[in-house]
Design an enzyme around this catalytic site. Sequence first.
Site, PDB file in Angstrom:
ATOM      1  N   ASP A 100       0.830  -1.204   0.000  1.00 42.26           N
ATOM      2  CA  ASP A 100       0.000   0.000   0.000  1.00 42.26           C
ATOM      3  C   ASP A 100       0.866   1.257   0.000  1.00 42.26           C
ATOM      4  O   ASP A 100       0.644   2.187  -0.757  1.00 42.26           O
ATOM      5  CB  ASP A 100      -0.975   0.007   1.187  1.00 42.26           C
ATOM      6  CG  ASP A 100      -0.301  -0.292   2.528  1.00 42.26           C
ATOM      7  OD1 ASP A 100       0.935  -0.491   2.584  1.00 42.26           O
ATOM      8  OD2 ASP A 100      -1.010  -0.334   3.555  1.00 42.26           O
ATOM      9  N   ASP A 103       7.041   3.453   3.560  1.00 42.22           N
ATOM     10  CA  ASP A 103       7.233   4.550   4.503  1.00 42.22           C
ATOM     11  C   ASP A 103       8.706   4.548   4.941  1.00 42.22           C
ATOM     12  O   ASP A 103       9.572   5.044   4.226  1.00 42.22           O
ATOM     13  CB  ASP A 103       6.252   4.320   5.659  1.00 42.22           C
ATOM     14  CG  ASP A 103       6.179   5.467   6.645  1.00 42.22           C
ATOM     15  OD1 ASP A 103       6.281   6.615   6.225  1.00 42.22           O
ATOM     16  OD2 ASP A 103       6.015   5.207   7.852  1.00 42.22           O
ATOM     17  N   LYS A 131       6.373   7.374   0.392  1.00 37.80           N
ATOM     18  CA  LYS A 131       6.644   8.553   1.242  1.00 37.80           C
ATOM     19  C   LYS A 131       8.151   8.626   1.427  1.00 37.80           C
ATOM     20  O   LYS A 131       8.675   8.258   2.476  1.00 37.80           O
ATOM     21  CB  LYS A 131       5.984   8.314   2.605  1.00 37.80           C
ATOM     22  CG  LYS A 131       4.970   9.342   3.026  1.00 37.80           C
ATOM     23  CD  LYS A 131       4.686   9.183   4.496  1.00 37.80           C
ATOM     24  CE  LYS A 131       3.288   8.754   4.766  1.00 37.80           C
ATOM     25  NZ  LYS A 131       3.049   8.537   6.213  1.00 37.80           N
ATOM     26  N   VAL A 153      -1.726   9.121   5.957  1.00 39.72           N
ATOM     27  CA  VAL A 153      -2.823   9.032   4.994  1.00 39.72           C
ATOM     28  C   VAL A 153      -3.690   7.801   5.257  1.00 39.72           C
ATOM     29  O   VAL A 153      -3.219   6.806   5.814  1.00 39.72           O
ATOM     30  CB  VAL A 153      -2.294   9.006   3.535  1.00 39.72           C
ATOM     31  CG1 VAL A 153      -1.618  10.317   3.186  1.00 39.72           C
ATOM     32  CG2 VAL A 153      -1.341   7.840   3.294  1.00 39.72           C
ATOM     33  N   ASP A 159      -5.374   2.320   6.812  1.00 41.63           N
ATOM     34  CA  ASP A 159      -6.294   2.478   7.942  1.00 41.63           C
ATOM     35  C   ASP A 159      -5.795   3.462   9.001  1.00 41.63           C
ATOM     36  O   ASP A 159      -4.617   3.820   9.037  1.00 41.63           O
ATOM     37  CB  ASP A 159      -6.487   1.133   8.634  1.00 41.63           C
ATOM     38  CG  ASP A 159      -5.257   0.728   9.456  1.00 41.63           C
ATOM     39  OD1 ASP A 159      -4.142   0.738   8.903  1.00 41.63           O
ATOM     40  OD2 ASP A 159      -5.404   0.444  10.658  1.00 41.63           O
TER      41      ASP A 159
HETATM   42  P1  5GP Z   1       7.347   0.826   6.648  1.00 40.17           P
HETATM   43  O1  5GP Z   1       7.835  -0.503   7.086  1.00 40.17           O
HETATM   44  O2  5GP Z   1       7.710   1.191   5.241  1.00 40.17           O
HETATM   45  O3  5GP Z   1       7.699   1.921   7.625  1.00 40.17           O
HETATM   46  O4  5GP Z   1       5.795   0.807   6.793  1.00 40.17           O
HETATM   47  C1  5GP Z   1       4.970   0.147   6.004  1.00 40.17           C
HETATM   48  C2  5GP Z   1       3.584   0.039   6.595  1.00 40.17           C
HETATM   49  O5  5GP Z   1       3.287   1.051   7.585  1.00 40.17           O
HETATM   50  C3  5GP Z   1       2.593   0.243   5.494  1.00 40.17           C
HETATM   51  O6  5GP Z   1       2.371  -0.967   4.812  1.00 40.17           O
HETATM   52  C4  5GP Z   1       1.384   0.753   6.248  1.00 40.17           C
HETATM   53  O7  5GP Z   1       0.619  -0.318   6.715  1.00 40.17           O
HETATM   54  C5  5GP Z   1       1.967   1.526   7.420  1.00 40.17           C
HETATM   55  N1  5GP Z   1       1.980   2.968   7.108  1.00 40.17           N
HETATM   56  C6  5GP Z   1       3.052   3.714   6.792  1.00 40.17           C
HETATM   57  N2  5GP Z   1       2.703   4.999   6.525  1.00 40.17           N
HETATM   58  C7  5GP Z   1       1.355   5.047   6.669  1.00 40.17           C
HETATM   59  C8  5GP Z   1       0.381   6.102   6.515  1.00 40.17           C
HETATM   60  O8  5GP Z   1       0.634   7.265   6.179  1.00 40.17           O
HETATM   61  N3  5GP Z   1      -0.919   5.746   6.743  1.00 40.17           N
HETATM   62  C9  5GP Z   1      -1.294   4.497   7.123  1.00 40.17           C
HETATM   63  N4  5GP Z   1      -2.594   4.287   7.319  1.00 40.17           N
HETATM   64  N5  5GP Z   1      -0.404   3.489   7.263  1.00 40.17           N
HETATM   65  C10 5GP Z   1       0.907   3.763   7.045  1.00 40.17           C
END
Ligand code: 5GP
Length: 179
Positions: A100, A103, A131, A153, A159
């Site tokens: 999705d 981040d 992001k 977001v 969610d």
């Molecule tokens: P990462 O491991 O890249 O930090 O995070 C990935 C997961 O964190 C995404 O798959 C998502 O579920 C959650 N996440 C990261 N940023 C956002 C955001 O802005 N909104 C939401 N709802 N979930 C996020």
Amino acid sequence: MHQDIKKILVTEEEIIKRTDELARQICEDYRKEGKLPLVVGLLKGSVPFLAELIKHMDLDICFDFMDVSSYEGTESIGDVKINLDLHASVKDGSVLLVEDIVDTGRTLKEVKRMLKNKGASDVKVVSLLDKPDRRVVEIEADYVGFVVPNEFVVGYGLDYNQKYRNLPYVGVLKDEIYG
Ligand code: 5GP
């Protein structure tokens, strides 16, 4: 627009149009390489995007899901725990991982590593959102729908406390929703 949403960042029309472009590019690339990927969605956030993406993919793909979560309290390490594993074997096959949002990049890095450990020959990543300002590990999706600013977001799979995943657009919540 939902009453809890402050602004829409990406509309449903934009998502569908961009998803079609991504699907065409992805299929062209796999065709060129003579490969057929197993499409793997990360639960639950990737579900609406995966559902849209596969409708636009003109390849005889199969798809499967994984559910992973970060180990509590080890955010800085970035380990992920498998809550639900794949049913399909990825041994010697290509995987197209559907996310999705990328981040910090920690989830993606760990899941890619896991899939390689399971014997996948190559793992490509398509993410609806990116992001880049939040990245802490060096990793990029191969295909990105939209780059979004450093804001939390929701919608189109994303969610807040398990809510808003079913919104057909990506948006930002009103400040008062966070209490
Ligand atoms: P990462 O491991 O890249 O930090 O995070 C990935 C997961 O964190 C995404 O798959 C998502 O579920 C959650 N996440 C990261 N940023 C956002 C955001 O802005 N909104 C939401 N709802 N979930 C996020």
